[in-house]
Design a protein around this motif. Sequence first.
Motif, PDB file in Angstrom:
ATOM      1  N   GLU A 250     -20.352 -20.524 -23.381  1.00 38.47           N
ATOM      2  CA  GLU A 250     -21.784 -20.681 -23.103  1.00 38.47           C
ATOM      3  C   GLU A 250     -22.438 -21.406 -24.270  1.00 38.47           C
ATOM      4  OE1 GLU A 250     -24.452 -17.422 -21.443  1.00 38.47           O
ATOM      5  OE2 GLU A 250     -25.279 -17.624 -23.474  1.00 38.47           O
ATOM      6  N   ILE A 251     -23.175 -22.471 -23.958  1.00 42.71           N
ATOM      7  CA  ILE A 251     -23.926 -23.220 -24.963  1.00 42.71           C
ATOM      8  C   ILE A 251     -25.409 -23.011 -24.668  1.00 42.71           C
ATOM      9  CG2 ILE A 251     -24.394 -25.481 -25.967  1.00 42.71           C
ATOM     10  CD1 ILE A 251     -21.252 -25.175 -23.965  1.00 42.71           C
ATOM     11  N   LYS A 252     -26.123 -22.431 -25.606  1.00 42.55           N
ATOM     12  CA  LYS A 252     -27.527 -22.065 -25.408  1.00 42.55           C
ATOM     13  C   LYS A 252     -28.411 -22.871 -26.352  1.00 42.55           C
ATOM     14  CE  LYS A 252     -30.655 -18.048 -25.628  1.00 42.55           C
ATOM     15  NZ  LYS A 252     -30.724 -16.597 -25.918  1.00 42.55           N
ATOM     16  N   VAL A 253     -29.456 -23.520 -25.794  1.00 37.38           N
ATOM     17  CA  VAL A 253     -30.355 -24.344 -26.589  1.00 37.38           C
ATOM     18  C   VAL A 253     -31.790 -24.165 -26.094  1.00 37.38           C
ATOM     19  CG1 VAL A 253     -28.516 -26.054 -26.882  1.00 37.38           C
ATOM     20  CG2 VAL A 253     -30.212 -26.362 -25.089  1.00 37.38           C
ATOM     21  N   LEU A 254     -32.729 -24.635 -26.913  1.00 41.20           N
ATOM     22  CA  LEU A 254     -34.136 -24.671 -26.502  1.00 41.20           C
ATOM     23  C   LEU A 254     -34.574 -26.104 -26.236  1.00 41.20           C
ATOM     24  CD1 LEU A 254     -35.668 -22.023 -28.949  1.00 41.20           C
ATOM     25  CD2 LEU A 254     -35.136 -21.756 -26.524  1.00 41.20           C
ATOM     26  N   GLY A 255     -34.149 -27.009 -27.058  1.00 37.61           N
ATOM     27  CA  GLY A 255     -34.456 -28.428 -26.866  1.00 37.61           C
ATOM     28  C   GLY A 255     -33.668 -29.222 -27.884  1.00 37.61           C
ATOM     29  N   THR A 256     -32.719 -30.016 -27.430  1.00 40.13           N
ATOM     30  CA  THR A 256     -31.809 -30.652 -28.375  1.00 40.13           C
ATOM     31  C   THR A 256     -30.967 -31.712 -27.689  1.00 40.13           C
ATOM     32  OG1 THR A 256     -30.069 -30.182 -29.990  1.00 40.13           O
ATOM     33  CG2 THR A 256     -30.005 -28.959 -27.947  1.00 40.13           C
ATOM     34  N   HIS A 257     -30.167 -32.459 -28.476  1.00 39.52           N
ATOM     35  CA  HIS A 257     -29.233 -33.454 -27.966  1.00 39.52           C
ATOM     36  C   HIS A 257     -27.826 -33.029 -28.366  1.00 39.52           C
ATOM     37  CE1 HIS A 257     -32.500 -36.877 -28.069  1.00 39.52           C
ATOM     38  NE2 HIS A 257     -32.875 -35.811 -27.366  1.00 39.52           N
ATOM     39  N   PHE A 258     -26.929 -32.943 -27.412  1.00 39.10           N
ATOM     40  CA  PHE A 258     -25.570 -32.516 -27.716  1.00 39.10           C
ATOM     41  C   PHE A 258     -24.607 -33.008 -26.642  1.00 39.10           C
ATOM     42  CE2 PHE A 258     -27.538 -29.332 -25.106  1.00 39.10           C
ATOM     43  CZ  PHE A 258     -26.548 -28.860 -24.251  1.00 39.10           C
ATOM     44  N   ASN A 259     -23.321 -32.983 -26.993  1.00 36.79           N
ATOM     45  CA  ASN A 259     -22.256 -33.425 -26.081  1.00 36.79           C
ATOM     46  C   ASN A 259     -21.282 -32.278 -25.875  1.00 36.79           C
ATOM     47  OD1 ASN A 259     -20.966 -36.160 -24.925  1.00 36.79           O
ATOM     48  ND2 ASN A 259     -19.299 -34.891 -25.681  1.00 36.79           N
ATOM     49  N   VAL A 260     -20.853 -32.091 -24.629  1.00 34.79           N
ATOM     50  CA  VAL A 260     -19.862 -31.060 -24.316  1.00 34.79           C
ATOM     51  C   VAL A 260     -18.674 -31.724 -23.641  1.00 34.79           C
ATOM     52  CG1 VAL A 260     -19.365 -28.929 -23.069  1.00 34.79           C
ATOM     53  CG2 VAL A 260     -21.657 -29.303 -24.031  1.00 34.79           C
ATOM     54  N   MET A 261     -17.477 -31.527 -24.202  1.00 34.24           N
ATOM     55  CA  MET A 261     -16.241 -32.019 -23.619  1.00 34.24           C
ATOM     56  C   MET A 261     -15.450 -30.811 -23.142  1.00 34.24           C
ATOM     57  SD  MET A 261     -12.835 -32.642 -23.661  1.00 34.24           S
ATOM     58  CE  MET A 261     -12.339 -32.169 -25.302  1.00 34.24           C
ATOM     59  N   ALA A 262     -15.322 -30.658 -21.807  1.00 38.46           N
ATOM     60  CA  ALA A 262     -14.720 -29.454 -21.240  1.00 38.46           C
ATOM     61  C   ALA A 262     -13.796 -29.793 -20.076  1.00 38.46           C
ATOM     62  CB  ALA A 262     -15.812 -28.479 -20.792  1.00 38.46           C
ATOM     63  N   TYR A 263     -12.892 -30.742 -20.287  1.00 41.54           N
ATOM     64  CA  TYR A 263     -11.924 -31.098 -19.243  1.00 41.54           C
ATOM     65  C   TYR A 263     -10.839 -30.030 -19.145  1.00 41.54           C
ATOM     66  CZ  TYR A 263     -13.849 -35.827 -18.854  1.00 41.54           C
ATOM     67  OH  TYR A 263     -14.666 -36.905 -18.628  1.00 41.54           O
ATOM     68  N   ASP A 264     -10.383 -29.775 -17.936  1.00 36.99           N
ATOM     69  CA  ASP A 264      -9.329 -28.783 -17.726  1.00 36.99           C
ATOM     70  C   ASP A 264      -8.007 -29.202 -18.360  1.00 36.99           C
ATOM     71  OD1 ASP A 264     -11.010 -27.083 -16.319  1.00 36.99           O
ATOM     72  OD2 ASP A 264     -10.476 -27.933 -14.362  1.00 36.99           O
TER      73      ASP A 264
END
Length: 391
Positions: A250-264
């Motif tokens: 779980e990635i929790k934010v309020l306001g931001t820029h980010f990248n998530v790499m979650a390939y199986d």
Amino acid sequence: MNSSRLQYLLNQYALNQCSKKELLELLCLINRHGPVEDLDLSLRNIWDELNDQDEIPPFDQERMYAKTIAAEKSVTLKRSRLWRYLSAAAILVMLLGIAFYNFKVGHRLHQPVGLNNSASAIIPGSNKATLRLANGTMINLNNSTVQNLGNYGNIQIRKNTKGQIVYRVKTNNIGTNMALTYNVLSTPKGGQYEIILADGSKVFLNANSSLTFPTAFSTSERNVSLKGEAYFEIAKNKRSPFKVIANGTEIKVLGTHFNVMAYDDEPELRTTLFEGSVQVSKNKVIRMIKPGQQATTFPDHNNIDVTEAKLDEVLGWRNGYFIFQDEGIESAMRKIARWYDVEIVYKGDIQTKEFGGKISRYENITDVLKPLELTGSVHFKLEGRRIIVMQ
């Protein structure tokens, strides 16, 4: 002299991506007198001219050397030899205008072994996706010119002039039932797409990815689910945290820029922060990361590793590039396979080799594979939409 190897080393040097070992190898080649019959005429003339010079015009060789092997342990070289080596290398690179092979422009020096004209059928990815509405309706977004994709209660779904999907709330009265109505945006292999959610947050999906999201968010929470990879620019809302759920993380934010790499098919999930702050959690383990950091979670345990991120490499796909920094062949080929929609087959025992370089994601497939072949550690054979990787 190995012409292909020299071309590769010069390209690495020009991009300031030579490792310590590669730099020393290049300097030895520059300083070595010997036959150069394997080089083309223009390169041979320049090479002979450099080696015949008694004096080399001065350059700030110490600055160049430090820049080239930044983050590497320094090596002991005699100062006089270092001066001549680096000056000669700099002159050669400048005179050639990096004409051997530049990862960015893909000059065509030679065809990799086993690649033929059928490679023209393998084209780079583009903006294409499908949108599955809550009622089960499937909308193909590949070539759709329809601007108004539908009205659902107080939610309007449109495609703007930039090709983005935009969810717009027509009133401020958002009920609980609407918040529980979910849509799914999916990209195939060879596809990417951008969506603007109802709260104004922007999500850019990489190839072979999907985002599940509510048509409208409730006043207390903003939750989405991700498979694959996406870059997020989250609209600020202190009263309503934004959460991304991906493979148990779980990635929790309020306001931001980010990248998530979650390939199986990747061995780990990586969350990289560019702006703001992010809380990453898995089960009861929680870590906060700052801009420039990356949190890594794993499928087989709950540990969360936080390290300094290679921001250019992480965001390379978003900016239209493959950027490899000390990357193994299998990892590099997974990225290529997703974007060009090809199958990768390994033949024989492929030794582990780390690659570095920057290549446009919009080059012909042969021009993407050439730099990898120039390292001399792998070769490729193309059969239809299958790329065979060989030693």
